[in-house]
Design a protein around this motif. Structure first.
Motif, PDB file in Angstrom:
ATOM      1  N   ASN A 117       0.305 -11.280   6.192  1.00 62.07           N
ATOM      2  CA  ASN A 117      -0.521 -10.203   5.643  1.00 62.07           C
ATOM      3  C   ASN A 117       0.314  -9.019   5.155  1.00 62.07           C
ATOM      4  O   ASN A 117      -0.249  -8.057   4.664  1.00 62.07           O
ATOM      5  CB  ASN A 117      -1.574  -9.732   6.660  1.00 62.07           C
ATOM      6  N   TYR A 118       1.616  -9.085   5.287  1.00 63.57           N
ATOM      7  CA  TYR A 118       2.494  -8.087   4.665  1.00 63.57           C
ATOM      8  C   TYR A 118       3.127  -8.735   3.434  1.00 63.57           C
ATOM      9  O   TYR A 118       2.852  -8.363   2.302  1.00 63.57           O
ATOM     10  CB  TYR A 118       3.543  -7.598   5.666  1.00 63.57           C
ATOM     11  N   LYS A 147      -1.254   5.402   6.542  1.00 63.50           N
ATOM     12  CA  LYS A 147      -1.762   4.126   6.071  1.00 63.50           C
ATOM     13  C   LYS A 147      -3.211   4.346   5.653  1.00 63.50           C
ATOM     14  O   LYS A 147      -3.999   4.923   6.414  1.00 63.50           O
ATOM     15  CB  LYS A 147      -1.701   3.084   7.184  1.00 63.50           C
ATOM     16  N   ASP A 201       0.375   5.258   2.171  1.00 68.23           N
ATOM     17  CA  ASP A 201       0.777   3.865   2.007  1.00 68.23           C
ATOM     18  C   ASP A 201      -0.479   3.015   1.896  1.00 68.23           C
ATOM     19  O   ASP A 201      -1.299   2.980   2.814  1.00 68.23           O
ATOM     20  CB  ASP A 201       1.626   3.422   3.202  1.00 68.23           C
ATOM     21  N   ASN A 247      -0.582  -0.414   1.066  1.00 64.32           N
ATOM     22  CA  ASN A 247      -0.416  -1.829   1.411  1.00 64.32           C
ATOM     23  C   ASN A 247      -1.210  -2.758   0.492  1.00 64.32           C
ATOM     24  O   ASN A 247      -1.911  -3.671   0.943  1.00 64.32           O
ATOM     25  CB  ASN A 247      -0.779  -2.084   2.868  1.00 64.32           C
ATOM     26  N   LYS A 266       0.735  -7.150  -4.620  1.00 66.61           N
ATOM     27  CA  LYS A 266       2.106  -7.630  -4.552  1.00 66.61           C
ATOM     28  C   LYS A 266       2.472  -8.304  -5.873  1.00 66.61           C
ATOM     29  O   LYS A 266       1.677  -9.052  -6.445  1.00 66.61           O
ATOM     30  CB  LYS A 266       2.249  -8.654  -3.419  1.00 66.61           C
ATOM     31  N   ASP A 321       7.066  -1.374  -2.387  1.00 69.74           N
ATOM     32  CA  ASP A 321       7.511  -1.961  -1.126  1.00 69.74           C
ATOM     33  C   ASP A 321       7.406  -3.475  -1.210  1.00 69.74           C
ATOM     34  O   ASP A 321       8.395  -4.177  -1.423  1.00 69.74           O
ATOM     35  CB  ASP A 321       6.650  -1.396   0.010  1.00 69.74           C
ATOM     36  N   GLU A 322       6.196  -4.016  -1.083  1.00 73.27           N
ATOM     37  CA  GLU A 322       5.988  -5.464  -1.074  1.00 73.27           C
ATOM     38  C   GLU A 322       6.454  -6.158  -2.342  1.00 73.27           C
ATOM     39  O   GLU A 322       6.625  -7.381  -2.350  1.00 73.27           O
ATOM     40  CB  GLU A 322       4.506  -5.778  -0.842  1.00 73.27           C
ATOM     41  N   ARG A 345      13.180  -7.381   4.491  1.00 78.26           N
ATOM     42  CA  ARG A 345      12.470  -7.875   3.317  1.00 78.26           C
ATOM     43  C   ARG A 345      13.410  -8.333   2.210  1.00 78.26           C
ATOM     44  O   ARG A 345      13.074  -9.214   1.407  1.00 78.26           O
ATOM     45  CB  ARG A 345      11.542  -6.782   2.777  1.00 78.26           C
ATOM     46  N   MET A 358       9.582  -1.821  10.173  1.00 77.24           N
ATOM     47  CA  MET A 358       8.742  -2.996  10.367  1.00 77.24           C
ATOM     48  C   MET A 358       8.264  -3.131  11.818  1.00 77.24           C
ATOM     49  O   MET A 358       8.151  -4.224  12.339  1.00 77.24           O
ATOM     50  CB  MET A 358       9.539  -4.250   9.984  1.00 77.24           C
TER      51      MET A 358
END
Length: 375
Positions: free
Chosen positions: A55-56, A171, A196, A198, A226, A246-247, A273, A299
């Motif tokens: 899920n990340y 978040k 953030d 996500n 993503k 990020d992702e 990552r 993380m």
């Protein structure tokens, strides 16, 4: 240097309280710690930082461990390495999951530092060709999980500021309203703060971001899906606030996409990552050369991963406070003896040979239960 043995142990890290981000809530976090032993008997530690579920990013803890045991670690005995960069080149050639590669590469940096009688921090500085003094401490920030009520969120921000954190990351998810974030900024108008997402939003939500554009957030991290560089570029063109990716970021191709498409202005660099310290340094150098700002992300690491983050975040390439928490922030019990505490908004960087941390009695007992595997 040659690797002669290895072992890997899983720890089920219990969080002090549930941590919510995106669509997930964690109460426990399985993390595997990898130990590599060289021909001189030195032991280096690395951490598999993938989450239990994809899920990340798509990588998972169990898949990384499987690949390490079947495709990566059995190959090490036939190789000799003169530098961590040689190892990084080899480990990248395996095409294993990035976070599996990173765990092995972290342990190699620990080993090379111990063999040379320097800290991992100093070894990274030397690898960058820097001869100036290392930073004894780094400024740090904290990520606050999703809350149901504005009052709850404000109370948590106040608690973290009282603990000494200098930067707050919120978040958020689509249920957070513009009104909610305005109330937060009214309460803390001058606090260094970012949000953030996500990957929880789409370009259809651009009005939400335009409406918070004047709230003086340092950046908006990963608002869109993503690997969606083009829509991030479209959104960034309509905002004054910097977008941080990020992702989306794994390798140099991704950095070039950000540069060429102008998909953002900031990169969250996570050792795990991108496949390890060597890659993190290369990607950071490339990004900053082309005008992107870079900072060190976290993380929910154990003390092992935290020590690596501190070493990386102390490099001259980084200035924005990273997501590096104190030892007592997330887990009921860590696995290292060393305690990392916030003092005047900063955490001390380990400066003893190697990574600068040692497994505590509890963790060492679990390691002793498992035999070394010869390569």
């Amino acid at each position: 240097m040659q690797i002669v043995e290895y072992k890997m142990v899983q720890f089920l890290m219990r969080l002090k309280k549930p941590y919510r981000f995106a669509e997930s809530t964690y109460q426990t976090r399985p993390i595997n710690i990898l130990a590599l032993k060289d021909e001189l008997g030195n032991v280096g530690l690395g951490e598999v930082e993938a989450f239990q579920f994809p899920n990340y990013i798509d990588e998972t803890q169990s898949e990384c461990v499987r690949i390490l045991n079947t495709r990566i670690l059995p190959l090490l005995g036939s190789k000799k390495f003169d530098t961590p960069f040689e190892f990084s080149k080899f480990i990248d050639s395996t095409n294993g999951p990035y976070m599996a590669r990173a765990a092995a590469e972290m342990a190699i940096w620990d080993l090379f530092a111990k063999r040379n009688g320097v800290s991992v921090q100093k070894l990274i500085m030397l690898a960058l060709g820097r001869t100036d003094a290392v930073k004894p401490e780094v400024s740090v920030g904290v990520a606050i999980g999703i809350k149901d009520e504005t009052s709850e969120l404000i109370a948590e921000i106040r608690r973290q500021l009282e603990l000494g954190y200098t930067r707050i990351k919120l978040k958020i998810k689509p249920k957070y309203t513009v009104k909610m974030l305005k109330e937060v900024r009214t309460e803390f108008p001058n606090q260094l703060m970012m949000i953030d997402c996500n990957s929880q939003y789409g370009l259809k939500d651009k009005s939400f971001f335009q409406n918070i554009d004047g709230l003086n957030f340092a950046m908006i991290e990963q608002p869109l899906a993503k690997n969606d560089f083009r829509n991030h570029a479209k959104l960034q063109a309509q905002l004054n606030t910097d977008i941080c990716l990020d992702e989306n970021i794994f390798n140099s191709e991704d950095i070039w996409k950000v540069i060429n498409l102008q998909a953002g202005r900031v990169i969250n660099m996570k050792i795990a990552r991108v496949g390890g310290i060597s890659n993190a340094l290369a990607l950071t150098t490339l990004a900053e050369k082309h005008g992107l700002k870079v900072w060190c992300g976290g993380m929910l690491e154990t003390g092992v991963g935290r020590a690596f983050n501190l070493a990386l975040a102390s490099m001259p390439l980084f200035s924005f406070p990273g997501d590096i928490s104190a030892s007592d922030r997330y887990y009921e019990k860590d696995i290292v003896n060393e305690k990392f505490s916030i003092v005047n908004g900063k955490i001390r960087v380990p400066d003893t040979p190697g990574l600068g941390v040692s497994l505590n009695e509890f963790a060492q007992a679990k390691f002793n239960e498992i035999e070394w595997t010869k390569i």
